[in-house]
Structure formats: C-alpha cells, structure tokens
Design an enzyme around this catalytic site. Structure first.
Site, PDB file in Angstrom:
ATOM      1  N   LYS A  28       0.825  -1.220   0.000  1.00 14.31           N
ATOM      2  CA  LYS A  28       0.000   0.000   0.000  1.00 14.31           C
ATOM      3  C   LYS A  28       0.854   1.264   0.000  1.00 14.31           C
ATOM      4  O   LYS A  28       0.359   2.353  -0.256  1.00 14.31           O
ATOM      5  CB  LYS A  28      -0.884  -0.035   1.253  1.00 14.31           C
TER       6      LYS A  28
ATOM      7  N   THR B 273       5.278 -12.688  14.689  1.00  9.61           N
ATOM      8  CA  THR B 273       6.224 -12.122  15.647  1.00  9.61           C
ATOM      9  C   THR B 273       6.256 -12.917  16.948  1.00  9.61           C
ATOM     10  O   THR B 273       5.262 -13.561  17.308  1.00  9.61           O
ATOM     11  CB  THR B 273       5.808 -10.661  15.952  1.00  9.61           C
TER      12      THR B 273
ATOM     13  N   GLU C  91       6.083 -11.517  19.688  1.00  7.92           N
ATOM     14  CA  GLU C  91       5.293 -10.758  20.671  1.00  7.92           C
ATOM     15  C   GLU C  91       3.948 -11.418  20.973  1.00  7.92           C
ATOM     16  O   GLU C  91       3.323 -11.106  21.982  1.00  7.92           O
ATOM     17  CB  GLU C  91       5.072  -9.317  20.185  1.00  7.92           C
TER      18      GLU C  91
ATOM     19  N   TYR D 115      -0.906  -4.176  18.971  1.00  6.52           N
ATOM     20  CA  TYR D 115      -0.143  -4.761  17.859  1.00  6.52           C
ATOM     21  C   TYR D 115      -0.058  -6.273  18.006  1.00  6.52           C
ATOM     22  O   TYR D 115      -0.421  -7.028  17.083  1.00  6.52           O
ATOM     23  CB  TYR D 115       1.276  -4.157  17.792  1.00  6.52           C
TER      24      TYR D 115
ATOM     25  N   SER E 114      -3.294  -8.082  17.554  1.00  2.43           N
ATOM     26  CA  SER E 114      -3.742  -8.182  16.155  1.00  2.43           C
ATOM     27  C   SER E 114      -2.929  -9.239  15.409  1.00  2.43           C
ATOM     28  O   SER E 114      -3.465  -9.977  14.581  1.00  2.43           O
ATOM     29  CB  SER E 114      -3.658  -6.819  15.454  1.00  2.43           C
ATOM     30  N   LYS E 115      -1.645  -9.355  15.712  1.00  2.00           N
ATOM     31  CA  LYS E 115      -0.835 -10.398  15.061  1.00  2.00           C
ATOM     32  C   LYS E 115      -1.266 -11.787  15.555  1.00  2.00           C
ATOM     33  O   LYS E 115      -1.337 -12.739  14.778  1.00  2.00           O
ATOM     34  CB  LYS E 115       0.656 -10.172  15.334  1.00  2.00           C
TER      35      LYS E 115
ATOM     36  N   ASN F 289      13.132  -9.567  17.404  1.00  3.28           N
ATOM     37  CA  ASN F 289      13.433  -8.227  16.868  1.00  3.28           C
ATOM     38  C   ASN F 289      14.509  -8.265  15.788  1.00  3.28           C
ATOM     39  O   ASN F 289      15.595  -8.784  16.010  1.00  3.28           O
ATOM     40  CB  ASN F 289      13.942  -7.317  17.994  1.00  3.28           C
ATOM     41  N   ASN F 290      14.194  -7.670  14.655  1.00  7.26           N
ATOM     42  CA  ASN F 290      15.143  -7.582  13.549  1.00  7.26           C
ATOM     43  C   ASN F 290      15.875  -6.240  13.583  1.00  7.26           C
ATOM     44  O   ASN F 290      15.316  -5.231  14.009  1.00  7.26           O
ATOM     45  CB  ASN F 290      14.415  -7.639  12.207  1.00  7.26           C
TER      46      ASN F 290
ATOM     47  N   LYS G 152      11.684   2.637  14.992  1.00 12.54           N
ATOM     48  CA  LYS G 152      12.141   1.501  15.784  1.00 12.54           C
ATOM     49  C   LYS G 152      13.460   1.866  16.466  1.00 12.54           C
ATOM     50  O   LYS G 152      14.203   2.710  15.994  1.00 12.54           O
ATOM     51  CB  LYS G 152      12.321   0.258  14.890  1.00 12.54           C
TER      52      LYS G 152
END
Ligand code: NAD
Ligand code: DAU
Length: 351
Positions: free
Chosen positions: A36, A132, A134, A157, A160-161, A186-187, A196
């Site tokens: 998007k 993730t 998380e 967040y 929702s994941k 974490n990347n 981030k």
C-alpha cells in the site's frame, strides 16, 4: 511454468530484504510485491532489483477485499508470503484501529482470495504467514518462547498479530489451506524505518539529539540481523512442513540500555567523537504503556529441522548496520522529513 509468488509488504523493512532474496535466488519465479506504501513502505528500499525481469510491483491495500479478490483472480498466485502489517507497537497504542484493519481483516482477505482461486486443489501451493514473537507475551528473567508457548499478547499490535495467526491456523484446520507460520524476534539492519529503536537511536546520535530510552532501559529483546531472517524465510518457504510453526530468533538478548551504550561506542568510533561523547545523549523517558519486559526465542526447531542458524555476530552486525546508515544518509533524510516530524513530536515531546 514460472511460479508466481505474491509477497505482501515488500516495500517495508523486512519485506524488502525478502523480495531481494527471492528475486536474486530464484530467477525462475516471478515475484509480485503488493504494498500500500503507507508511511513505512518505501520503493527506494528496492532500487537495486526494481528493473529485474522476474519482479513486479503492485500498489494496493490488503484491506480492500474486492480489490484483493480480483487481483488473485487475475494473477492466480501459486504462493503467498504475507508480511504486510502495521508493525510498530507505539503506534498501536495511539491508534489501534489501523492494526485491526490491516493485520486482521487484511490477512483474512488474503486467505479468502487464496482459497477462492485454488478451491480444494492446493497441490504445490503455500500460504506463508510472517508473525512475531510478541504473540507469546512477556517473559520474566527466565525461560524462552517455544512453538508450544501459549499465546498471551499484551499490546494492540501483538493482539492483532496473534489474531491473524489464529485465523491462518483456522483456515488450515477448517479448509485444508496449506499454511506455514513463523514467529521471529526483533530484527535490525538496513532500511529499517526510524520509529524503531536502533535506527531511531542511530539518527539521533548522528544529529546529537537525545536518545529516548523507555523506563529504566531494563527491557530485554532478542536481536536478529534482518538478512538472517530473510534466509530463514527462504528456507521455511521451500522446506518447512505445511501446518507447522517455526520460531526464529537470534539467541542474542540485550537489555535496551546495554544495547544503546554499545551503539554509542560504535557511533563514537565511526563519527570520530571522544569515547563517551554519544552516551551523554541517553535520556530516560516515560515508559511505554504495558511494556513487555523480556522476549527470548528458542529456535531449536528450525535449527534442528531445517539447519538454519544466525550467521552474524551481533557486534559485527551492529557495526555493519551503522555503516549502512552512515553511507545512506539521503535515505534517512528522505524518510525523516515531512510527516515523521509530526510523529516524533507526538511520541516524544511530552514524554
Ligand atoms: P514495516 O512496517 O517496515 O513494513 C510493513 C509494510 O507493509 C510497509 O511496506 C507497508 O507499506 C505495508 N503495508 C501496511 N499496511 C498495508 C496494507 N493495508 N496493504 C498493503 N500493504 C500494507 O514492517 P516490518 O518491520 O518489515 O515487518 C514486516 C512483517 O514482519 C510484519 O508482519 C511484522 O509483524 C513482522 N515482524 C517484524 C519484526 C521486526 O522486528 N520488525 C519481527 C518479527 C515479525
Ligand atoms: O519482537 C518482534 C517485534 O519487534 C516486531 O514484531 C515488531 O514489529 C517490532 O517493531 C519490534 O517490536 P519492539 O517493540 O520490541 O521494537 P522497538 O524497536 O519499538 O523497541 C525495542 C525496545 O526498545 C522496546 O523495549 C522499547 C524500547 N524503546 C523503543 C523506542 C522506539 C525505547 O526504549 N525507546 C524508543 O524510542
């Protein structure tokens, strides 16, 4: 026949590395990047591969169900690697709704469209959902997340994941959709948007601005070089077992404050500053609401089953990352002009 692979969110941080990996490694695939181009999407992340004959960009919103249904009908993608998401925890605290729309409704739209084009004939097809760590919640001082850890998301967040992961598994069990999921820690690395921690701190140190450390800086994250995540995704896409989940992590835990101190040392060296100069910018600020204390991934399943492991030592990876941001200052200037300034004021001015 050329395989058609749809990668969603390919103009974002991790997505751009996945696109580059797949376009370069598999000339006999055609890679379609659906994005998007929200504030986090940036086609400049892909300039090195944008003219390759096995790559195409499609601008579009995964929340638009009619558009997604038609797109799948038109292109008949063999497989999907789904990364598009709202990805920043702080934004999910100030505006949860965008996370519900993109991360949950957007994922369901893709699942429905994939199911609709292949009906029950899923041979050689795959829907790969990128998630993730998380979703597993927050750890105390001990323990690690395994694939069996119960979900306990605690931010809009991560909720929702988690919801999208549950839906992907539900489509596997209910409709036999061939799915695989990976949950990563974490990347860090090139092209990460400076909302981030690591790129934000690099940019602030460079410009001698305060480095905002939430709370006491005692929260722990498990950091993985983004190229190692892209390599794991390539491996899972080709060799992962359908219906399975794979945890991906760096086995590399750092307290935020220790990570920032290390980053300051590296930046002092790179910028020719006195030792200790950059660390004077460290500023403790109001904590994130519901701030998860610690994440740590047990990645033994992907290591034992697929032979993946992180390739880069963290200190080396961090140095290379700093080099990349120093060599690409125009990229940073482009993404921090305009609306980023408003975001930064809203998040940090009264913290
Ligand atoms: P990002 O925010 O950098 O990129 C997200 C991309 O998705 C952007 O290009 C954006 O334009 C696009 N997008 C957003 N909403 C869209 C919509 N409605 N339709 C189409 N495209 C849309 O995110 P990232 O850090 O690269 O994360 C990518 C994925 O990996 C996410 O699913 C995230 O949950 C997951 N993940 C991230 C990390 C991390 O450390 N960054 C770790 C584990 C998992
Ligand atoms: O664990 C995987 C997750 O890692 C991904 O799913 C998310 O998409 C990604 O954003 C990331 O989430 P975090 O919240 O851990 O990352 P972030 O870089 O926002 O923060 C890292 C840590 O640093 C966290 O403990 C909060 C803290 N922090 C962050 C910022 C932006 C600060 O102390 N100051 C800051 O300004």
């Amino acid at each position: 026949m050329t395989k058609k692979i749809l990668i969603t969110g390919g103009a974002g941080f991790i997505g751009s590395h996945v696109i580059r990996t797949m376009v370069n490694n598999y000339p006999d695939y055609h890679i379609y990047n659906l994005d998007k181009l929200t504030y986090a999407g940036n086609l400049k992340n892909l300039t090195d591969i944008e003219n390759k004959s096995n790559y195409s960009f499609i601008k579009g919103d995964i929340v638009d169900d009619a558009f997604i249904m038609k797109l799948f009908d038109d292109y008949k993608f063999d497989s999907v690697i789904h990364l598009a998401a709202e990805s920043h925890v702080d934004r999910s605290i100030s505006n949860p709704n965008a996370f519900i729309h993109t991360n949950i409704v957007g994922t369901v739209n893709l699942l429905n469209a994939f199911r609709n084009i292949w009906k029950d004939n899923f041979a050689e097809k795959l829907f790969y959902h990128i998630s993730t760590d998380e979703v597993y919640g927050s750890l105390g001082e001990e323990g690690m997340f395994t694939e069996e850890t119960a979900y306990d998301p605690r931010s809009p967040y991560s909720a929702s994941k988690a919801s999208s992961d549950h839906l992907v598994r539900a489509y596997y069990h209910t409709f036999n959709l061939p799915v695989v999921i990976s949950n990563c820690s974490n990347n860090y690395g090139a092209y990460q948007f400076p909302e981030k921690l690591i790129p934000l701190a690099i940019n602030n140190i460079k410009n001698r601005k305060p480095i905002p450390v939430y709370g006491k800086g005692e929260n722990v994250r498990d950091w993985l070089w983004v190229n190692d995540h892209a390599a794991a995704i390539d491996l899972i896409f080709h060799k992962g077992r359908v219906g399975e989940t794979y945890n991906i992590g760096g086995n590399n835990e750092w307290r935020n404050i220790d990570l920032i101190r290390l980053l300051c040392e590296v930046m002092d060296e790179k910028l020719g500053r006195e030792k200790g100069e950059s660390s004077e910018l460290i500023t403790f600020v109001k904590d994130r609401a519901g701030h998860d204390l610690r994440y740590a991934i047990d990645s033994s399943k992907i290591q034992n089953e697929l032979g993946w492991k992180p390739s880069v030592d963290f200190k080396e990876g961090l140095r290379n990352t700093v080099d990349w941001y120093m060599d690409n200052q125009q990229w940073m200037e482009d993404v921090t002009s305009g609306t980023y300034q408003n975001y930064y004021k809203e998040q940090y001015d009264n913290r």
